[in-house]
Design a protein around this motif. Structure first.
Motif, PDB file in Angstrom:
ATOM      1  N   UNK A   1       0.882  -1.172   0.000  1.00 40.13           N
ATOM      2  CA  UNK A   1       0.000   0.000   0.000  1.00 40.13           C
ATOM      3  C   UNK A   1       0.915   1.216   0.000  1.00 40.13           C
ATOM      4  N   UNK A   2       0.677   2.113  -0.908  1.00 32.51           N
ATOM      5  CA  UNK A   2       1.514   3.319  -0.979  1.00 32.51           C
ATOM      6  C   UNK A   2       1.133   4.279   0.150  1.00 32.51           C
ATOM      7  N   UNK A   3       2.146   4.998   0.617  1.00 37.81           N
ATOM      8  CA  UNK A   3       1.876   5.970   1.687  1.00 37.81           C
ATOM      9  C   UNK A   3       2.010   7.391   1.142  1.00 37.81           C
ATOM     10  N   UNK A   4       1.050   8.245   1.421  1.00 34.69           N
ATOM     11  CA  UNK A   4       1.227   9.645   1.010  1.00 34.69           C
ATOM     12  C   UNK A   4       2.247  10.335   1.916  1.00 34.69           C
ATOM     13  N   UNK A   5       2.516  11.595   1.648  1.00 32.21           N
ATOM     14  CA  UNK A   5       3.518  12.306   2.456  1.00 32.21           C
ATOM     15  C   UNK A   5       3.070  12.405   3.916  1.00 32.21           C
TER      16      UNK A   5
ATOM     17  N   UNK B   1       2.813  14.877   5.708  1.00 28.33           N
ATOM     18  CA  UNK B   1       1.986  16.065   6.021  1.00 28.33           C
ATOM     19  C   UNK B   1       0.593  15.981   5.378  1.00 28.33           C
ATOM     20  N   UNK B   2       0.274  14.833   4.821  1.00 27.50           N
ATOM     21  CA  UNK B   2      -0.993  14.716   4.079  1.00 27.50           C
ATOM     22  C   UNK B   2      -2.190  15.171   4.919  1.00 27.50           C
ATOM     23  N   UNK B   3      -2.326  14.572   6.093  1.00 30.19           N
ATOM     24  CA  UNK B   3      -3.503  14.877   6.925  1.00 30.19           C
ATOM     25  C   UNK B   3      -3.510  16.344   7.350  1.00 30.19           C
TER      26      UNK B   3
END
Lengths: 163, 191
Positions: free
Chosen positions: A52-56, A58-60
């Motif tokens: 599963x790819x993870x966003x940056x 600071x995404x949230x």
């Protein structure tokens, strides 16, 4: 030899008993089938194991900040067209009835059926211009409702189907 | 409480103005939303933007969500449509080399032979996925990502369950062919 669809059904665990028996026979008898099945099986398990790819990190936080600065959406006037239409109709209806009742009750003269036509207020309401204007307003509101509820939905669905 | 009930519960809290529920909902679904977008777009920045836009759309349209349907189906449909729109916008496709999964895997690979072999296969699969059409990639991603049912995939992509099944089969077949082609090219380059 089984078809690709049947092999994928075996891998997905939804193949019928007959296909499974055929599959077992082919595995023991055909080296070509065995290699082909193992290739597809390897890809199947590789896909299951795909990460599963993870966003940056600071995404949230970025999203919450965007939410905080997002302008508060005001309800557009077009979304309230139905209410506008019914309100105009209700006001007009109640106004007509109350004025009629008021002038009828305050009248001391004997009530004659043709007398209704002599009331000034009723006559004012019945003038051609006012009737035409009200008809036009209601027609515009009706067309706007039709556009919003029917045409917009239709073209949106069509667009989605095409996409 | 199952996953969907948890989502509905969070949505209800958001509707009542509970700000902490926003964060919880984002954290629950950001990885999957990002992965779906990333697999379609092959670009981390675009995928992140699309995932953020999808969340914004969800929060803006909470009133239109039917509490009896599954939140993830509705949400993934928004992500899927947003990613496809972005894909159409990006007429010239470019792979962000620095941020690509390839670079990520290489930089994170350990020294053991087994890990290297696994990483090589992962790289090959991801490269093959990138060579497939957006439609094929989406089908495979949705099917394998969160064990969505055919009916759910059909609802997300606006097709019938039967068509979804056929499309998934075909996409896997094309992926297998792509892998084979890549393997052949690799062997040819070694000779």
């Amino acid at each position: 030899m089984l078809t690709d669809e049947q092999i994928f059904d075996i891998l997905d665990g939804c193949a019928s008993k007959e296909i499974l028996i055929q599959h077992k026979n082919l595995l023991s008898k055909s080296a070509e089938y065995k290699t082909y099945f193992e290739d597809l099986e390897a890809i199947h398990f590789d896909l299951i194991a795909l990460p599963i790819e993870k966003p940056s990190a600071q995404f949230t936080e970025n999203l919450l900040a965007n939410l905080a600065y997002a302008p508060v959406k005001k309800k557009s006037w077009s979304s309230q067209l139905t209410w506008i239409f019914f309100t105009i109709m209700s006001v007009f209806f109640i106004g007509t009835i109350s004025l009629t009742l008021f002038y009828f009750s305050s009248s001391t003269a004997a009530i004659e059926i043709p007398r209704v036509n002599n009331l000034d207020v009723i006559n004012t309401f019945s003038t051609d211009i006012l009737v035409k204007v009200l008809l036009l307003v209601n027609l515009i509101v009706l067309l706007a409702i039709f556009d919003k509820k029917v045409l917009k939905q239709y073209f949106l669905n069509k667009k989605m189907r095409l996409s | 409480m199952n996953d969907n009930q948890k989502d509905i519960n969070l949505l209800n809290r958001i509707r009542t103005g509970d700000k902490s529920a926003y964060k919880e909902l984002i954290n629950r679904h950001k990885d999957y939303a990002f992965t779906v977008a990333y697999r379609i777009l092959n670009n981390r920045e675009d995928a992140e933007e699309v995932a953020q836009d999808a969340f914004m759309q969800v929060f803006g349209a909470l009133q239109s969500f039917n509490a009896e349907s599954k939140f993830t189906t509705w949400f993934y449909r928004i992500v899927f449509n947003a990613a496809l729109m972005q894909k159409r916008k990006n007429k010239v496709e470019s792979v962000d080399i620095e941020n690509s999964s390839e670079a990520f895997l290489v930089s994170h690979s350990s020294d053991s032979t087994e890990d290297l072999r696994k990483n090589e296969r992962k790289m090959a699969i991801q490269k093959a996925l990138q060579n497939l059409s957006a439609d094929d990639t989406t089908m495979i991603t949705l099917f394998y990502l969160k064990e969505l049912s055919l009916e759910e995939i059909a609802e997300i992509t606006n097709i019938s369950a039967e068509t979804a099944k056929v499309k998934i089969h075909r996409a896997r077949k094309r992926l297998a062919e792509e892998m084979k082609k890549m393997l052949n090219e690799e062997v040819r380059s070694l000779l």
